[in-house]
Design a protein around this motif. Structure first.
Motif, PDB file in Angstrom:
ATOM      1  N   SER A   1     -22.329 -14.201  29.468  1.00 47.72           N
ATOM      2  CA  SER A   1     -23.183 -13.488  28.356  1.00 47.72           C
ATOM      3  C   SER A   1     -23.059 -12.138  28.524  1.00 47.72           C
ATOM      4  O   SER A   1     -23.440 -11.347  27.632  1.00 47.72           O
ATOM      5  CB  SER A   1     -24.707 -13.695  28.697  1.00 47.72           C
ATOM      6  N   GLY A   2     -22.007 -11.530  29.705  1.00 43.54           N
ATOM      7  CA  GLY A   2     -22.172 -10.097  30.068  1.00 43.54           C
ATOM      8  C   GLY A   2     -23.317  -9.806  30.823  1.00 43.54           C
ATOM      9  O   GLY A   2     -23.229  -8.506  31.307  1.00 43.54           O
ATOM     10  N   GLY A   3     -23.908 -10.643  31.410  1.00 39.23           N
ATOM     11  CA  GLY A   3     -24.934 -10.073  32.273  1.00 39.23           C
ATOM     12  C   GLY A   3     -24.493 -10.350  33.702  1.00 39.23           C
ATOM     13  O   GLY A   3     -23.394 -10.559  33.837  1.00 39.23           O
ATOM     14  N   LEU A   4     -25.386  -9.751  34.540  1.00 37.19           N
ATOM     15  CA  LEU A   4     -24.970  -9.671  35.906  1.00 37.19           C
ATOM     16  C   LEU A   4     -24.657 -11.074  36.578  1.00 37.19           C
ATOM     17  O   LEU A   4     -23.567 -11.051  37.359  1.00 37.19           O
ATOM     18  CB  LEU A   4     -26.245  -8.965  36.981  1.00 37.19           C
TER      19      LEU A   4
ATOM     20  N   ASN B   1      -9.122 -19.506  39.715  1.00 41.00           N
ATOM     21  CA  ASN B   1      -9.301 -20.635  38.723  1.00 41.00           C
ATOM     22  C   ASN B   1      -9.827 -20.330  37.314  1.00 41.00           C
ATOM     23  O   ASN B   1     -10.261 -21.186  36.696  1.00 41.00           O
ATOM     24  CB  ASN B   1     -10.363 -21.831  39.473  1.00 41.00           C
ATOM     25  N   LEU B   2      -9.928 -19.105  37.076  1.00 43.72           N
ATOM     26  CA  LEU B   2     -10.530 -18.615  35.835  1.00 43.72           C
ATOM     27  C   LEU B   2      -9.439 -18.623  34.780  1.00 43.72           C
ATOM     28  O   LEU B   2      -8.459 -18.090  34.942  1.00 43.72           O
ATOM     29  CB  LEU B   2     -11.234 -17.266  36.040  1.00 43.72           C
ATOM     30  N   PHE B   3      -9.582 -19.408  33.581  1.00 41.24           N
ATOM     31  CA  PHE B   3      -8.780 -19.424  32.645  1.00 41.24           C
ATOM     32  C   PHE B   3      -9.220 -18.999  31.108  1.00 41.24           C
ATOM     33  O   PHE B   3      -8.379 -18.718  30.416  1.00 41.24           O
ATOM     34  CB  PHE B   3      -8.505 -20.841  32.498  1.00 41.24           C
ATOM     35  N   ARG B   4     -10.656 -18.823  31.036  1.00 41.27           N
ATOM     36  CA  ARG B   4     -11.345 -18.238  29.808  1.00 41.27           C
ATOM     37  C   ARG B   4     -12.676 -17.929  29.820  1.00 41.27           C
ATOM     38  O   ARG B   4     -13.320 -18.713  30.616  1.00 41.27           O
ATOM     39  CB  ARG B   4     -10.681 -19.107  28.595  1.00 41.27           C
ATOM     40  N   LEU B   5     -13.150 -16.993  29.082  1.00 37.49           N
ATOM     41  CA  LEU B   5     -14.518 -16.917  29.090  1.00 37.49           C
ATOM     42  C   LEU B   5     -14.872 -17.117  27.549  1.00 37.49           C
ATOM     43  O   LEU B   5     -14.099 -17.251  26.702  1.00 37.49           O
ATOM     44  CB  LEU B   5     -14.714 -15.594  29.141  1.00 37.49           C
ATOM     45  N   VAL B   6     -16.529 -17.824  27.521  1.00 35.38           N
ATOM     46  CA  VAL B   6     -16.780 -18.111  26.051  1.00 35.38           C
ATOM     47  C   VAL B   6     -18.060 -17.406  26.153  1.00 35.38           C
ATOM     48  O   VAL B   6     -19.083 -17.508  27.134  1.00 35.38           O
ATOM     49  CB  VAL B   6     -16.778 -19.602  25.925  1.00 35.38           C
ATOM     50  N   SER B   7     -18.285 -16.723  25.087  1.00 36.40           N
ATOM     51  CA  SER B   7     -19.620 -16.149  24.857  1.00 36.40           C
ATOM     52  C   SER B   7     -20.285 -16.691  23.348  1.00 36.40           C
ATOM     53  O   SER B   7     -19.394 -17.049  22.523  1.00 36.40           O
ATOM     54  CB  SER B   7     -19.561 -14.390  24.953  1.00 36.40           C
ATOM     55  N   PHE B   8     -21.532 -16.328  23.173  1.00 38.19           N
ATOM     56  CA  PHE B   8     -22.202 -16.861  22.045  1.00 38.19           C
ATOM     57  C   PHE B   8     -23.050 -15.859  21.539  1.00 38.19           C
ATOM     58  O   PHE B   8     -23.974 -15.193  21.871  1.00 38.19           O
ATOM     59  CB  PHE B   8     -23.173 -17.966  22.554  1.00 38.19           C
ATOM     60  N   ASP B   9     -22.852 -15.503  20.083  1.00 37.62           N
ATOM     61  CA  ASP B   9     -23.613 -14.542  19.339  1.00 37.62           C
ATOM     62  C   ASP B   9     -24.803 -15.576  18.249  1.00 37.62           C
ATOM     63  O   ASP B   9     -24.301 -16.060  17.648  1.00 37.62           O
ATOM     64  CB  ASP B   9     -22.842 -13.886  18.489  1.00 37.62           C
ATOM     65  N   TYR B  10     -25.926 -15.699  19.024  1.00 35.31           N
ATOM     66  CA  TYR B  10     -26.731 -16.468  18.290  1.00 35.31           C
ATOM     67  C   TYR B  10     -28.039 -15.586  17.804  1.00 35.31           C
ATOM     68  O   TYR B  10     -29.146 -16.066  17.556  1.00 35.31           O
ATOM     69  CB  TYR B  10     -27.524 -17.428  19.435  1.00 35.31           C
ATOM     70  N   GLY B  11     -27.687 -14.382  17.523  1.00 35.44           N
ATOM     71  CA  GLY B  11     -28.524 -13.545  16.608  1.00 35.44           C
ATOM     72  C   GLY B  11     -29.546 -12.885  17.815  1.00 35.44           C
ATOM     73  O   GLY B  11     -30.586 -12.294  17.261  1.00 35.44           O
TER      74      GLY B  11
ATOM     75  N   LEU C   1     -22.567  -8.789  24.610  1.00 42.34           N
ATOM     76  CA  LEU C   1     -21.199  -9.265  24.103  1.00 42.34           C
ATOM     77  C   LEU C   1     -20.105  -8.480  24.212  1.00 42.34           C
ATOM     78  O   LEU C   1     -19.268  -8.798  24.731  1.00 42.34           O
ATOM     79  CB  LEU C   1     -21.387  -9.888  22.820  1.00 42.34           C
ATOM     80  N   ASP C   2     -20.452  -7.162  23.978  1.00 44.63           N
ATOM     81  CA  ASP C   2     -19.524  -6.052  24.443  1.00 44.63           C
ATOM     82  C   ASP C   2     -19.085  -6.228  26.165  1.00 44.63           C
ATOM     83  O   ASP C   2     -18.020  -5.829  26.483  1.00 44.63           O
ATOM     84  CB  ASP C   2     -19.962  -4.721  24.200  1.00 44.63           C
TER      85      ASP C   2
END
Length: 233
Positions: A8-11, A25-35, A42-43
């Motif tokens: 989420s971009g949070g702590l 082990n980190l291969f990707r991040l996914v974030s969500f814009d739900y309004g 997100l930044d």
């Protein structure tokens, strides 16, 4: 284990991403814009992905979020001040949010050959957010294994689910998480407000962990009274 982190971009989620990256082990991040009204987070998630050198998927869920009405995180409803308390902070619940996000993350993991989906739900969330509780995460993992049976083998990783936010700060400090480059505040102003539940919890966590908090708060001392009020309740 090739892992995708819901960030989420949070702590909490940024610390989780750094912890998993430290293990290789980190291969990707996914974030969500739900309004969400605090979309600036997100930044911070994007900056985390760049810093750690992994792909970043931002999923547009705004049309879904528009239907999940009644939350102070999506609607024009005042975010309450003070420590997390059930009678006030329930207004920050976005119904089924984690379940929806996890389902999408599992699909992305399966499509890319990832072996785990990691989420930073923690013990402090349990009494307000039902989709952060161990009973939910265990049941969800079972459901997704059935959903992907014969196609992909993806596990759910919840390393903080029985731990406190102070524990997350400790772990984040251990792996060099740049805490100043995370966003927690529910109000989404220029700086963290210092008064909403997540700001109070964030400031208290640094204090309990004995780690210097680099966050700029509009009201840097409010947390002490909020914690005292909760302990005296």
């Amino acid at each position: 284990m090739k892992t995708i982190v819901i960030c989420s971009g949070g702590l909490d989620s940024v610390s989780l991403a750094h912890s998993i990256a430290a293990d290789g082990n980190l291969f990707r991040l996914v974030s969500f814009d739900y309004g969400q009204r605090h979309r600036k987070e997100l930044d911070y998630a994007a900056a985390c992905a760049t810093r750690l050198g992994v792909p970043h998927h931002i999923i547009d869920m705004r049309t879904i979020g528009a239907a999940l009405t009644g939350s102070a995180l999506t609607d024009d409803i005042d975010v309450p001040d003070g420590h997390y308390a059930e009678d006030t902070m329930k207004v920050t619940v976005v119904p089924n949010r984690n379940a929806i996000m996890l389902t999408i993350a599992y699909g992305i993991a399966a499509a890319n050959g990832d072996e785990a989906v990691a989420t930073a739900v923690h013990g402090g969330d349990h009494f307000i957010y039902p989709d952060c509780r161990p009973a939910f995460t265990q049941a969800f993992d079972t459901m997704q294994r059935a959903a992907l049976d014969g196609y992909a083998d993806v596990a759910l990783s919840t390393p903080f689910v029985h731990r406190s936010k102070a524990d997350i700060v400790t772990e984040g400090a251990r792996v060099g998480t740049p805490f100043a480059d995370t966003w927690s505040c529910y109000k989404g102003g220029e700086h963290h407000c210092g008064r909403c539940g997540t700001c109070v919890e964030r400031r208290e966590a640094f204090d309990l962990a004995g780690v210097t908090d680099p966050t700029i708060y509009e009201d840097p001392d409010f947390w002490r009274a909020a914690v005292a009020d909760k302990e005296g309740a």
